[in-house]
Design a protein around this motif. Structure first.
Motif, mmCIF file in Angstrom:
data_model
loop_
_atom_site.group_PDB
_atom_site.id
_atom_site.type_symbol
_atom_site.label_atom_id
_atom_site.label_comp_id
_atom_site.label_asym_id
_atom_site.label_seq_id
_atom_site.Cartn_x
_atom_site.Cartn_y
_atom_site.Cartn_z
ATOM 1 N N LEU A 189 102.582 67.513 43.846
ATOM 2 C CA LEU A 189 103.305 66.638 42.927
ATOM 3 C C LEU A 189 104.618 66.161 43.541
ATOM 4 O O LEU A 189 105.345 66.925 44.162
ATOM 5 C CB LEU A 189 103.609 67.363 41.617
ATOM 6 N N ARG A 243 104.578 60.503 41.936
ATOM 7 C CA ARG A 243 103.245 60.780 41.390
ATOM 8 C C ARG A 243 103.319 61.165 39.920
ATOM 9 O O ARG A 243 102.449 60.792 39.127
ATOM 10 C CB ARG A 243 102.546 61.868 42.210
ATOM 11 N N ASN A 301 103.953 57.959 38.052
ATOM 12 C CA ASN A 301 102.711 57.192 38.000
ATOM 13 C C ASN A 301 101.770 57.766 36.933
ATOM 14 O O ASN A 301 101.175 57.015 36.158
ATOM 15 C CB ASN A 301 102.026 57.191 39.362
ATOM 16 N N GLY A 302 101.643 59.082 36.887
ATOM 17 C CA GLY A 302 100.795 59.709 35.880
ATOM 18 C C GLY A 302 101.279 59.434 34.468
ATOM 19 O O GLY A 302 100.470 59.189 33.564
ATOM 20 N N LEU A 325 99.219 57.487 31.550
ATOM 21 C CA LEU A 325 99.053 58.118 30.246
ATOM 22 C C LEU A 325 99.626 57.231 29.133
ATOM 23 O O LEU A 325 98.985 57.046 28.085
ATOM 24 C CB LEU A 325 99.725 59.489 30.237
ATOM 25 N N VAL A 356 95.362 58.050 39.472
ATOM 26 C CA VAL A 356 95.888 59.386 39.750
ATOM 27 C C VAL A 356 94.887 60.145 40.616
ATOM 28 O O VAL A 356 95.249 60.968 41.434
ATOM 29 C CB VAL A 356 96.150 60.137 38.429
ATOM 30 N N SER A 357 93.601 59.822 40.424
ATOM 31 C CA SER A 357 92.519 60.494 41.126
ATOM 32 C C SER A 357 91.454 59.474 41.503
ATOM 33 O O SER A 357 91.179 58.562 40.727
ATOM 34 C CB SER A 357 91.909 61.560 40.212
ATOM 35 N N GLU A 365 101.005 57.305 45.244
ATOM 36 C CA GLU A 365 100.747 57.591 43.830
ATOM 37 C C GLU A 365 99.565 58.528 43.616
ATOM 38 O O GLU A 365 99.450 59.151 42.568
ATOM 39 C CB GLU A 365 100.468 56.289 43.067
#
Length: 189
Positions: free
Chosen positions: A59, A63, A66-67, A71, A90-91, A136
């Motif tokens: 983290l 990042r 960005n998460g 969300l 994120v993934s 990110e």
């Protein structure tokens, strides 16, 4: 490694703990490994502390931000009923190859029944994508339906993602997981 009925009789046996319904084969087996003393070991805990620490170590402020944007855009989209998209993924998931050495009856790769082109993930395409997203991107899965270790560049790609501080995960049938490959996998990230 031997499959044996419960109770186990020999060390390193794999025993069947339970059978559950499965939509492909009608049953799902829950396995357990037997210790050298002949005692069944409990299934792995749901929370692996070292792995969690590894994930959280990836983290960064960028990042996390960005998460939070992803969300927030999700909740705003639900609230307003209109699509809102903020932030980057994120993934992501990469499929190192669509090839597999097995012929599992429930898998399109095993059945050789793909409706899409098959082949190996090219290292240059992988690097370009990671270079665009790495600031990110937190989590990268190297798997979909093929056997990752069939791609000769697989561990190089894992190492490249690890050098960008991206958490990586994969799934394998372990046929190519020799002692040397296992060590290289751990060292690559």
């Amino acid at each position: 490694l031997h499959l044996s009925p419960f109770p186990p009789t020999k060390p390193n046996d794999v025993v069947i703990l339970s059978r559950r319904p499965n939509r492909f084969t009608g049953q799902q087996l829950l396995f357990c490994v037997v210790s050298k003393e002949g005692v069944p070991l409990p299934p792995m805990s749901r929370l692996n502390r070292r792995d969690s620490i590894n994930l959280f170590s990836k983290l960064t402020l960028r990042r996390v931000w960005n998460g939070l944007k992803v969300l927030a855009s999700y909740h705003i989209s639900r609230w307003t009923g209109k699509p809102v998209q903020w932030g980057y993924p994120v993934s992501i998931s990469f499929e190192p190859t669509t090839s597999c050495n097995l012929r599992c009856p429930e898998c399109p790769s095993g059945l050789r029944a793909f409706t899409r082109p098959t082949g190996m993930l090219q290292r240059d395409f992988f690097r370009e994508t990671i270079d665009q997203l790495h600031k990110e991107l937190l989590y990268l899965v190297f798997y979909f339906q093929g056997e990752p270790y069939l791609n000769p560049s697989f561990l190089d790609m894992v190492q490249y993602a690890g050098s960008k501080k991206i958490y990586t995960a994969t799934s394998t049938n372990a046929h190519y997981l020799t002692d040397d490959n296992a060590k290289r996998t751990i060292e690559s990230g």
